[in-house]
Write a protein that holds these residues in place. Structure first.
Motif, PDB file in Angstrom:
ATOM      1  N   ALA A  77     -13.154  34.494 -46.904  1.00 20.07           N
ATOM      2  CA  ALA A  77     -12.128  35.204 -46.144  1.00 20.07           C
ATOM      3  C   ALA A  77     -12.082  36.677 -46.540  1.00 20.07           C
ATOM      4  CB  ALA A  77     -10.764  34.545 -46.374  1.00 20.07           C
ATOM      5  N   ARG A  78     -12.337  36.963 -47.818  1.00 18.39           N
ATOM      6  CA  ARG A  78     -12.355  38.370 -48.231  1.00 18.39           C
ATOM      7  C   ARG A  78     -13.482  39.117 -47.528  1.00 18.39           C
ATOM      8  NH1 ARG A  78     -12.659  38.857 -54.478  1.00 18.39           N
ATOM      9  NH2 ARG A  78     -12.440  41.069 -54.055  1.00 18.39           N
ATOM     10  N   LEU A  79     -14.647  38.473 -47.439  1.00 19.12           N
ATOM     11  CA  LEU A  79     -15.760  39.121 -46.736  1.00 19.12           C
ATOM     12  C   LEU A  79     -15.464  39.248 -45.253  1.00 19.12           C
ATOM     13  CD1 LEU A  79     -18.729  37.488 -48.587  1.00 19.12           C
ATOM     14  CD2 LEU A  79     -18.401  39.927 -48.300  1.00 19.12           C
ATOM     15  N   ASP A  80     -14.665  38.307 -44.737  1.00 22.22           N
ATOM     16  CA  ASP A  80     -14.279  38.377 -43.328  1.00 22.22           C
ATOM     17  C   ASP A  80     -13.241  39.468 -43.096  1.00 22.22           C
ATOM     18  OD1 ASP A  80     -15.835  36.730 -41.862  1.00 22.22           O
ATOM     19  OD2 ASP A  80     -14.550  34.978 -41.969  1.00 22.22           O
ATOM     20  N   GLY A  81     -12.790  40.092 -44.171  1.00 31.07           N
ATOM     21  CA  GLY A  81     -11.879  41.220 -44.005  1.00 31.07           C
ATOM     22  C   GLY A  81     -10.417  40.880 -44.195  1.00 31.07           C
ATOM     23  N   ALA A  82     -10.121  39.654 -44.667  1.00 35.04           N
ATOM     24  CA  ALA A  82      -8.725  39.282 -44.858  1.00 35.04           C
ATOM     25  C   ALA A  82      -8.257  39.707 -46.247  1.00 35.04           C
ATOM     26  CB  ALA A  82      -8.563  37.772 -44.693  1.00 35.04           C
TER      27      ALA A  82
ATOM     28  N   ARG B  50     -20.096  38.789 -36.925  1.00 36.42           N
ATOM     29  CA  ARG B  50     -19.635  40.067 -37.442  1.00 36.42           C
ATOM     30  C   ARG B  50     -20.642  41.182 -37.212  1.00 36.42           C
ATOM     31  NH1 ARG B  50     -17.758  39.341 -42.515  1.00 36.42           N
ATOM     32  NH2 ARG B  50     -18.461  41.460 -42.738  1.00 36.42           N
TER      33      ARG B  50
ATOM     34  N   LYS C 188     -14.433  43.814 -47.929  1.00 36.83           N
ATOM     35  CA  LYS C 188     -14.275  43.972 -46.482  1.00 36.83           C
ATOM     36  C   LYS C 188     -14.721  45.343 -45.990  1.00 36.83           C
ATOM     37  CE  LYS C 188      -9.492  45.388 -45.775  1.00 36.83           C
ATOM     38  NZ  LYS C 188      -8.177  44.944 -45.327  1.00 36.83           N
TER      39      LYS C 188
ATOM     40  N   PHE D 127     -12.624  34.506 -36.789  1.00 31.00           N
ATOM     41  CA  PHE D 127     -11.628  34.951 -37.767  1.00 31.00           C
ATOM     42  C   PHE D 127     -11.932  36.355 -38.319  1.00 31.00           C
ATOM     43  CE2 PHE D 127      -9.829  34.936 -42.146  1.00 31.00           C
ATOM     44  CZ  PHE D 127      -8.503  34.811 -41.796  1.00 31.00           C
ATOM     45  N   GLY D 128     -13.192  36.577 -38.668  1.00 29.40           N
ATOM     46  CA  GLY D 128     -13.571  37.875 -39.224  1.00 29.40           C
ATOM     47  C   GLY D 128     -13.335  39.013 -38.241  1.00 29.40           C
TER      48      GLY D 128
ATOM     49  N   GLU E   7     -11.120  38.882 -35.763  1.00 27.40           N
ATOM     50  CA  GLU E   7      -9.673  38.953 -35.617  1.00 27.40           C
ATOM     51  C   GLU E   7      -9.072  39.833 -36.728  1.00 27.40           C
ATOM     52  OE1 GLU E   7      -6.587  35.518 -36.167  1.00 27.40           O
ATOM     53  OE2 GLU E   7      -8.258  34.819 -34.933  1.00 27.40           O
ATOM     54  N   MET E   8      -9.556  39.606 -37.956  1.00 20.90           N
ATOM     55  CA  MET E   8      -9.049  40.369 -39.100  1.00 20.90           C
ATOM     56  C   MET E   8      -9.407  41.852 -38.970  1.00 20.90           C
ATOM     57  SD  MET E   8      -7.364  38.621 -41.315  1.00 20.90           S
ATOM     58  CE  MET E   8      -6.601  37.585 -40.103  1.00 20.90           C
ATOM     59  N   ARG E   9     -10.488  42.118 -38.255  1.00 22.55           N
ATOM     60  CA  ARG E   9     -10.902  43.512 -38.082  1.00 22.55           C
ATOM     61  C   ARG E   9     -10.366  44.109 -36.792  1.00 22.55           C
ATOM     62  NH1 ARG E   9     -15.231  44.268 -41.954  1.00 22.55           N
ATOM     63  NH2 ARG E   9     -15.140  42.322 -43.098  1.00 22.55           N
TER      64      ARG E   9
END
Lengths: 288, 367
Positions: free
Chosen positions: A183-188, B150, B73, B98-99, B101-103
């Motif tokens: 999740a950290r790599l996914d930007g969360a 991504r 990130k 998800f990735g 969405e977070m961005r």
């Protein structure tokens, strides 16, 4: 199975009998409480304690709820019931939320000394209530929270965090840390990971924490009697006062009805969510 | 774009030095494999590139930008984990999105990306399922889908195939290679499986004890190993290492009480090196049944007492002993040696690709 040997049958009968005896030991008093609460006072004096009531007489319940005397006041348990709710609900929500975050940090975001901190928090589970009565009273007075609902909420939150942290930490420790890394790599970030990844996994342990905290705080008498003022007493203290206040003869039916009213919310919580309670306690052990 | 420069990277956990000064220069679009035995630091190196592990000293650059102190990130890197690390409560499609969405990628774009990626990986029919409803191979695809969506500068793969069964592993291996050919994005891939390393890599970095032992193409690593460790680690069945006495510019092999002289490449070095013994490294495929059309000074005939054979199908591995060391020869199944055979045969030893190592340090000699 028909092939069961005699000794196995006896064995089985023995255990069933044993279980029935224990169940009876718990349910017997409840039966007496319920039947007595529906009897009139004359019927109680003259009748058998185990007999069913002649008719369902709800007047004792009405009196216990709205007009029985608890010390000087005669408003029944109702005001205190709501006092308890005003203490339990915020204390339960705050301690569960803080416990969840604590558990999340202590299991997934370890830092130097985090295990020591967890151990220290755990220590809180073993401190008896009586030990902290005086210092806590001092603290509440110093904060200007003596005799207030907020003060009681604070005490219960502090005491509850030790337990809720333990629940959540042990639950989250079974969740692989790779999820956090992914999740950290996914930007969360810290809170996004908690909200999107961990919280949706937490239903069983939230239920455990809620039931535990609800029961603990609702049933608390000691903190309630020490830190509450005349207008902020919880229902347990009021029940005690109600039973000890006698005007004329002892009204067993009202006492019994009051006791059942005081116990009802925890029963309801357990019946509604009990299935999850058992599941949640064992959920950490088996990963899905 | 995604070239990576790793400069003098070190990492210590307390007193333990896990990475001891790593230097790697990875070109844009390259498929780099980090390979080595467990505990060699390859996963730590990968986590350092991802930003999941803080480095002790040194720098990591992507496309010339120093990213050493950036959070994961901010690095524009996607990773596929060994355990896949799919979010268990989210559907496949949300796992992939998800990735994005977070961005804060616009919704329409997310939908298009999920559709494209799932089509590319043939997981369109799984989009509504939860990870627990998928097989191992399907989870693997979803994990790759999440990384692909991504569209990062660099992909990191952390032993992605080690949880799959043997057949699926080979299939997915090919698929990953095809995917790389198609996307052209830089990939850093950690594995302890030397077959995966050989088959996938543009270049391989062989690691041991926190250091890069050799960094080169699979061909270089296989045929021109920098040390005995690299030679031993790469190749299956492994290279034969035979301790031999040096006689002028030749090596002595003893088989069944008879002595044979073996001519090796760079033999003239041996004369001047002043060593009594060296380790001869020779791959099993260079010890074969006699092949009449192969001739030359480096081709020898030496008898071998077969102790046991392992028929592999395409060839048969025969075990024997020279210089009191177990050796493996790779014979054709038609060579007349079958599984029960324990007789004495004459094999052809071609030393044209043989390599020599120092008997004590294991360092490569004569290069």
């Amino acid at each position: 199975m028909s092939s069961l040997t005699l000794s196995k049958k006896l064995y089985k009968a023995f255990f069933i009998t044993l279980l029935l005896v224990f169940a009876l030991a718990y349910l017997g008093p409840l039966y007496v409480m319920l039947t007595t609460s529906f009897k009139g006072i004359e019927e109680i004096r003259n009748g058998n304690i185990l007999a069913l009531p002649n008719a369902l007489n709800g007047s004792a319940w009405v009196k216990a709820w709205s007009s029985a005397c608890t010390g000087g006041d005669c408003y029944g348990l109702a005001p205190y019931f709501w006092n308890s709710m005003r203490i339990v609900i915020p204390a339960l929500l705050i301690s569960t939320a803080v416990g969840a975050l604590n558990g999340y940090v202590l299991s997934q975001w370890r830092f130097k000394g985090s295990n020591f901190l967890f151990g220290a928090l755990l220590f809180g589970c073993f401190i008896p209530f009586q030990v902290i009565l005086l210092p806590m009273a001092k603290l509440l007075a110093w904060l200007g929270l003596a005799n207030t609902v907020t003060g009681l909420v604070l005490v219960h939150v502090i005491y509850g965090i030790a337990f809720t942290t333990l629940f959540f930490r042990n639950y989250y420790v079974g969740i692989p840390n790779e999820l956090v890394r992914a999740a950290r790599l996914d930007g969360a970030g810290f809170f996004a990971i908690f909200r999107h990844v961990f919280l949706p996994l937490s239903t069983p342990i939230i239920v455990v924490s809620v039931i535990w905290q609800f029961t603990q705080i609702w049933n608390d008498f000691l903190f309630g009697v020490v830190y509450s003022g005349p207008g902020t007493q919880p229902i347990t203290v009021a029940l005690n006062n109600l039973v000890n206040t006698t005007m004329g003869g002892k009204e067993y039916n009202v006492d019994m009805a009051a006791a059942v009213i005081a116990a009802l919310p925890t029963l309801v919580v357990y019946i509604v969510a009990g299935k999850y309670f058992v599941r949640g306690l064992t959920a950490g052990a088996v990963k899905g | 774009m995604g070239s990576i420069q790793i400069q003098q990277l070190t990492k210590s956990f307390g007193d333990t030095e896990v990475l001891k000064g790593i230097d790697l220069d990875i070109k844009d679009g390259e498929f780099l494999i980090l390979v080595g035995p467990s505990g060699c630091g390859k996963s730590t190196l990968m986590n350092s590139i991802a930003g999941l592990e803080e480095v002790t000293s040194g720098d990591i650059l992507i496309d010339g930008d120093n990213i050493t102190d950036l959070s994961p990130k901010e690095r524009d890197i996607a990773m596929v984990f060994q355990s896949y690390a799919l979010y268990p409560t989210m559907s496949v499609s949300r796992n992939i999105s998800f990735g994005l969405e977070m961005r804060k990628v616009p919704k329409a774009e997310i939908e298009k990306t999920v559709a494209d990626v799932s089509q590319l990986l043939q997981i369109e029919h799984l989009l509504d399922r939860k990870p627990s409803q998928l097989s191992g191979g399907q989870r693997q695809r979803v994990a790759m889908g999440r990384a692909l969506a991504r569209n990062p500068r660099v992909f990191l793969f952390d032993e992605p195939l080690s949880n799959l069964d043997a057949k699926l592993r080979v299939e997915m291996r090919t698929e990953i290679k095809k995917l790389h050919k198609r996307l052209g994005t830089t990939i850093v891939y950690v594995t302890h499986d030397q077959v995966e390393a050989m088959t996938l890599a543009d270049r391989i970095a062989v690691m041991k004890d926190g250091q890069v032992q050799q960094f080169g193409t699979p061909y270089e690593i296989y045929n021109n190993p920098a040390s005995r460790f690299v030679a031993d680690f790469m190749g299956s069945p492994p290279m034969n290492f035979i301790e031999c006495v040096v006689l002028d510019d030749k090596l002595v092999i003893e088989s069944q009480g008879e002595k044979f002289e073996l001519q090796v490449p760079h033999g003239d070095h041996l004369k001047n090196a002043g060593v009594d013994t060296v380790i001869l490294g020779i791959r099993p495929e260079m010890i074969t049944e006699p092949k009449p059309h192969v001739e030359g000074a480096l081709v020898h005939s030496i008898p071998m007492q077969i102790e046991v054979t392992e028929p592999m199908g395409p060839d048969t591995i025969a075990f024997g002993q020279w210089n009191s060391t177990e050796i493996q020869a790779r014979l054709s199944p038609e060579a007349g040696v079958d599984a029960q055979d324990t007789g004495k045969i004459t094999v052809q030893v071609d030393t044209s690709k043989a390599v020599l190592f120092d008997a004590f340090s294991g360092a490569r000699l004569g290069v």
